[in-house]
Every structure is written in structure tokens, then in C-alpha cells.
Design an enzyme around this catalytic site. Structure first.
Site, short mmCIF file in Angstrom:
data_model
loop_
_atom_site.label_atom_id
_atom_site.label_comp_id
_atom_site.label_asym_id
_atom_site.label_seq_id
_atom_site.Cartn_x
_atom_site.Cartn_y
_atom_site.Cartn_z
N ASP A 143 -1.43 -14.60 2.18
CA ASP A 143 -0.67 -13.40 2.53
C ASP A 143 -0.34 -12.57 1.28
O ASP A 143 -0.28 -13.10 0.18
CB ASP A 143 0.63 -13.88 3.20
CG ASP A 143 1.44 -12.76 3.79
OD1 ASP A 143 0.90 -12.05 4.66
OD2 ASP A 143 2.61 -12.59 3.41
N GLU A 162 -5.16 -11.39 1.38
CA GLU A 162 -4.77 -10.15 2.04
C GLU A 162 -4.33 -9.13 0.98
O GLU A 162 -3.21 -9.19 0.48
CB GLU A 162 -3.61 -10.38 3.02
CG GLU A 162 -3.25 -9.10 3.76
CD GLU A 162 -1.77 -8.98 4.12
OE1 GLU A 162 -1.46 -8.26 5.08
OE2 GLU A 162 -0.92 -9.58 3.44
#
Ligand code: CA
Length: 614
Positions: A332, A361
């Protein structure tokens, strides 16, 4: 001894904190012998544990260092276990004349023959938000947690009760659909106010949230996926934890978090200035706010420059791989964490699992920004990230409008910029995810939505890269974020006992949904094991007469894909495609199975899709 003195003594014992193996907490709970990195960090938590001196007497285990932090309730023990055999040993904690033993275990590492292969462009990922997919175990919906929450399916921001058991019960559904890997939004404990159903506010890095299941249930889910030839990708978050994590109740040291004790004390929010890494004009102020500001007030920003924090996180990820055999990681908020630590993390994971794959990400709006983050990039001026896979957010940003309006030239232009990626076969492509509007953002789902869907998934599954679907996409699930994230994370009808409609079954889906489902299933099964599509070269032609044509080829095999952006049928002259047709007179239509004559022209229906095998 009078009673009063006895009570005072007893009280003194408690307040000085007489510790034992039962009232300390050690992370990780166990480790392995045979890991390439010989160093093991143990984080010991207990009242005034810092006053104790640890020692170990076990062949092959050497105590390197014991580190105390500012809170006396933490003790970090660094062991060298390079020469250790698997087995149990004791860690002795001594304070003056008092001591106690804590049992610790080194398990045997899995043999290299079972090496984890990672995921790649031959896979199709299917992203699931576990709270919203299926409720396989209603008994874990409303359970005692430290922080109050209320399960409520009518509230888009509350927990709904979906869980790992629900996913496991639908592995056959997913296998039948034809995806090869599932990526789950984070499954670790989020013991946060309101329940934190999305999973991005970790409160225990070593425990699956009990409302989703147990650690054992997670391992079982992965085993069940592996038995079907499917993989699992774990979502991890190093940038931040949840504000109800024990580290926030008893802060280990002032530099465990960024901007926790800023003077004057003031909340510092990240500015999401992800361009700060390459912006030639960036200010120190903005770059600091980007990396060290908090994502939201409920997600404190971890300081990965603190080597103990870094070691804890890196070791945690390796623990989960070795423990669960999970096949890959999605990390993330990649640019929000310290870039040097993240590089070290990638290196350490790849050191233990050389074929592993991690996708980061980095939500960049331009291709050149995404490519910056991929290992091998020459755009980042020698600061190689070591990150194997990145995400093409730009495609997600343009795809819905391009396919719904039939302006396919924007997709052609987007793919031209693939040249900046060092490795296009490790770029994750997607039309929607848990943070974006759905590809079909609004109702109604009609014929024109269906055409856009068919062209969108065809494109996604036939261009170079690793395609990723989002749960419900196969059901034409729609929604946008304007009313809140809950509207792009709807429950799958039929995932909950008593649901009036079950869309996991054919009978529960509308005819339009079944047409979409069947189309996607056919594509996915055709793509499975198809090395031309997974690893082949691409050649494309500028959109002509509203039709986008491209070739995927490998060796002497090739496919031609035709997407008609117009509502009207087209009789497409084929002369301009001579270099990919190469004089062949006949092809096979992959979707219909029929032979197609390659004459002067090829007919395409309005908004039609054709895949020809040459
Ligand atoms: Ca449940």
C-alpha cells in the site's frame, strides 16, 4: 508479619512488575532455521521488561544485542541464528537475583523444492474486499473486541460480516470464472473504532482480524487456493498503522512515528505530493509533508528510517510468506514510506524468495510517474527501487470514458508511453479497484454498458501486463465514490445467508449479467496458459474508422484483436494490416470458434469485439 505490611509488600511486587513468561508478549511468536538472513529481531513487551537482561544458551544461537527504547516496556533482542538447528530453546530474562525463562521455537524452513513462484503476466488477479464478498461464518460477525463496533449491512461504513470462510467457499466459483490469483485487501487485525472494515489501519501485524478468521484460516484459504492451482496475494501496509495500535498507547520511542511529537504539537497531514521524488523544483517543506505527514488522523505515520521499525516490518512480511506460503505482496501507499527502507525490504524479500513478486501502489496520474518506481528505471537517476511491479493508474483513469464513449484513440496514445517502463510484463493493469469509481460508475446497466464492459475486459486481458479484476466486475457491479467509499465496495448479493438473490449462481443473475459473466469467463479460460498473450510482443495500429487493431505475437503464433468504437457496423479494409496478416488467408475467431476468411475487409458489429487467431 502483620496484614498491613503483607499487603504493602504485595502491592510493591505488582508495582515493580514481577514478570514471567506468561505476562510478556514476544513477536514474532516463532521463527525458522535455514533463512538466508541470519539475524532475528524479537520485540518483547512487558511491564518494565527493559530492566531485564536477556540471555540464550542454545547451540547456534548467539545474542547479538539487546536494545532498550524510551518506553521501559519494550526490549528488542537481536539474535544470530545462522548456525541454529530447528528446535525449542529458552530465552532467560534476569533482573538482579530474579529470572524467568521464555520458551522460543525455531521451526524447520520449508524446503527449497517448494519455492514460491510469485505471480506474473500469465496470471489474472481478482481483488476482494473480504468484509464485502461473502459471509461464510456469521458467528464471527459481532464478537468482543477492545474497541466498539457494530455490524450493520445498511451502513456503508460499518463492518458487514464478510470473511475468509466466505472466500474459501467461493474458490470454486472463482476458479470456474477463470481468475488465477486472488488479492485480498488487508486481513490483519483492525481493532479500531467503528471496525475499520477496509483493513488499512493495522493494530496487530501478526494476527488476522478475528472477524475475518484466524491465522490458521488464512493459511487454510491459501492451501485451498493452491490445490486449485490458484495463488493468493497479500496486501501489506508499511507506511502507517492504526491509531489504536498498542504502539500508540505505549509509544516505544519518540522517533517510532513521524510528526507524533512535533513541536508545537500539531497534526501534519500528507499532501499526496507523490511527484516530490522527481519534481526538479520541489521544496523541502512539501517533500517532508508528503513522506512524513499522516495519511489520515486514524493512521499514524511510521518512521521507517528508525532501523528497529524497519527491521520489524521487513521481518513481519517474511514471517507471513514463510508461515502462510502466500504467493505475492501488494504494498500500500508505496511512495509515502521511506524509499531507502522500501528498497531494502524488496531486496530482503527477494533474497529469501528469488522468484517472488511485489507490486507497489504508487498512484501516479502519468505513465512516466508510475515507471519511475519500477526496478531498472533509468528515470530515477540511479536510485533503483528494486520494486518488481508497479500499477498503471493512468489506464484506470481514462478507460471508463474511452470505452463508454468509443474514443479508443486515447487508449492507443496511452499505450505508446509503455516505452518508459523497464518491464511492461510487470505492470499491473486494471479498470477499477477498491479506491476508484467502478468502470460502470452509474446505472442503468444496459446494452451500451455491456458493450463497454466487453471491450474494456478484452483490452485489459489482451494487452501486455498483469491484469487485475475487482470483485463484482463480472456481475457488472457499478458505483462511484461521490457518496463515499462504501458505494464502490458493495456486498455481493448472495454472499450472505438469507440474501433474496444469489448472484454467485446463474439463476440469480439477470440476462445482461449472465452475458457479461459468460463473455468474461470465456476470455479468462482462453487466456489461462496462453503464453502469446502473457509474454508475447505487441504491435498496434492507430485507430482507423473508429477501430483499434493490435497484434500479440510470440514465435509463429499470433492474435489480432479488433475493437470497434463506433455504434455502427464497419466493413474494415484489411490492406493496412498486411504486416501482421502476412498473407494469411484464414483465421479462427476465438470468441465464436468459427473460421474467418481474411479477404479485402473484415466486418465488425457496432461496438464489436473480435479476437482472431492466425
Ligand atoms: Ca462473518
Amino acid at each position: 508479619m502483620n496484614r498491613h505490611l503483607f499487603l504493602r509488600l504485595l502491592l510493591a511486587l505488582f508495582t515493580t512488575g514481577v514478570l514471567s513468561a506468561e505476562n510478556i508478549h514476544v513477536e514474532p511468536a516463532f521463527w525458522w532455521s535455514g533463512m538466508k538472513n541470519p539475524e532475528l529481531q524479537l520485540m518483547v513487551y512487558g511491564k518494565d521488561i527493559a530492566r531485564y537482561r536477556p540471555s540464550v544458551d542454545y547451540p547456534g544461537v548467539r545474542l547479538k544485542q539487546a536494545v532498550t527504547l524510551e518506553s521501559p516496556n519494550y526490549l528488542l533482542i537481536y539474535l544470530d541464528v545462522a548456525e541454529a538447528h530447528p528446535g525449542q530453546f529458552s530465552i532467560r530474562f534476569t533482573q538482579g537475583k530474579r529470572s524467568f525463562d521464555y520458551p522460543y521455537e525455531l521451526k524447520q524452513r520449508q524446503p527449497q523444492a517448494d519455492a514460491i513462484q510469485g505471480f506474473d503476466a500469465s496470471d489474472v488477479l481478482y481483488l476482494i474486499m473480504p468484509d464485502r464478498f461473502a459471509n461464510g461464518d456469521p458467528t464471527n460477525d459481532q464478537i468482543p473486541m477492545r474497541t466498539p463496533y457494530q455490524v450493520d449491512r445498511q451502513n456503508p461504513n460499518a463492518r458487514h460480516g464478510g470473511d475468509l470462510a466466505g472466500i474459501e467457499q467461493h474458490l470454486d466459483y472463482l476458479n470456474d470464472l477463470g481468475v488465477t490469483a486472488i488479492w485480498l485487501n488487508p486481513v490483519l487485525e483492525n481493532d479500531m473504532k467503528g471496525g475499520s472494515y477496509h483493513g488499512y489501519a493495522t493494530t496487530d501485524y501478526y494476527r488476522v482480524d478475528p472477524r475475518l478468521g484466524t491465522n490458521e484460516a488464512y493459511v487454510q484459504l491459501i492451501e485451498q487456493a493452491h490445490q486449485r492451482g490458484m495463488k493468493v496475494v497479500m496486501d501489506m501496509i508499511f507506511n502507517h498503522c492504526g491509531s489504536d495500535h498498542p504502539w500508540m498507547k505505549d509509544v516505544p520511542s519518540h522517533d517510532w512515528f513521524n510528526h507524533l511529537f512535533t513541536d508545537p504539537k500539531e497534526y501534519v497531514q500528507t499532501n499526496h505530493d507523490k511527484e516530490a521524488y522527481f519534481d526538479p523544483y520541489v521544496s523541502d517543506f512539501d517533500k517532508d509533508a508528503m513522506i512524513n505527514g499522516w495519511f489520515v488522523p486514524s493512521m499514524p505515520d511510521l518512521n521507517q528510517r528508525n532501523p528497529h521499525v524497519a527491521k520489524y516490518l521487513i521481518q513481519n512480511s517474511i514471517w507471513w510468506i514463510e508461515y502462510s506460503r502466500v504467493d505475492g505482496i501488494r504494498q500500500d501507499t508505496y511512495p509515502y514510506a521511506d524509499v531507502d527502507m522500501m528498497r531494502q525490504w524488496c531486496e530482503e524479500v527477494m533474497n529469501e524468495y528469488p522468484n517472488y513478486n511485489i507490486v507497489g501502489e504508487a498512484w501516479m496520474n502519468y505513465t512516466i510517474g508510475s515507471a519511475y518506481w519500477q526496478t531498472g528505471s533509468r528515470l530515477n537517476f540511479g536510485q533503483d527501487t528494486k520494486l518488481k511491479s508497479v500499477m498503471d493508474f493512468r489506464l484506470m483513469g481514462i478507460a471508463s470514458q474511452a470505452f463508454r464513449e468509443g474514443n479508443l484513440q486515447t487508449l492507443f496514445e496511452h499505450l505508446c508511453y509503455d516505452y518508459v517502463y523497464p518491464d511492461i510484463y510487470h505492470v499491473l493493469r486494471f479498470l477499477e479497484n477498491h479506491d476508484t469509481d467502478r468502470f460502470l460508475p452509474t446505472l442503468p446497466i444496459d446494452a451500451s454498458s455491456l458493450y463497454a464492459f466487453k471491450q474494456g475486459v478484452t483490452f485489459l486481458l489482451t494487452i501486455p501486463g498483469i491484469p487485475q479484476l475487482y470483485y463484482g466486475q463480472e456481475l457488472l457491479m457499478n458505483g462511484n465514490k461521490s457518496k463515499g467509499d462504501g458505494y464502490i465496495r458493495l456486498d455481493v448479493p448472495g454472499g450472505w445467508p438469507g440474501d433474496p438473490v444469489n448472484q454467485f449462481e446463474r439463476a440469480g443473475r439477470s440476462s445482461v449479467q449472465n452475458e457479461a459473466w459468460d463473455f468474461l469467463r470465456a476470455l479468462l479460460h482462453w487466456r489461462r496458459g496462453n503464453e502469446v498473450i502473457a509474454y508475447g510482443r505487441m504491435k498496434h495500429f492507430m485507430v482507423y474508422q473508429d477501430v483499434y487493431v493490435y497484434e500479440r505475437s510470440r514465435g509463429d503464433k499470433s492474435y489480432l484483436i479488433f475493437l470497434n468504437g463506433s455504434r455502427h457496423g464497419v466493413d474494415l479494409p484489411l490492406a493496412r494490416y498486411a504486416e501482421v496478416i502476412q498473407g494469411r488467408k484464414v483465421a479462427r475467431d476465438v470468441l465464436t470458434g468459427q473460421e474467418v476468411a481474411l479477404g479485402q475487409s473484415l466486418s465488425l458489429e457496432g461496438k464489436g469485439v473480435r479476437i482472431l487467431e492466425l
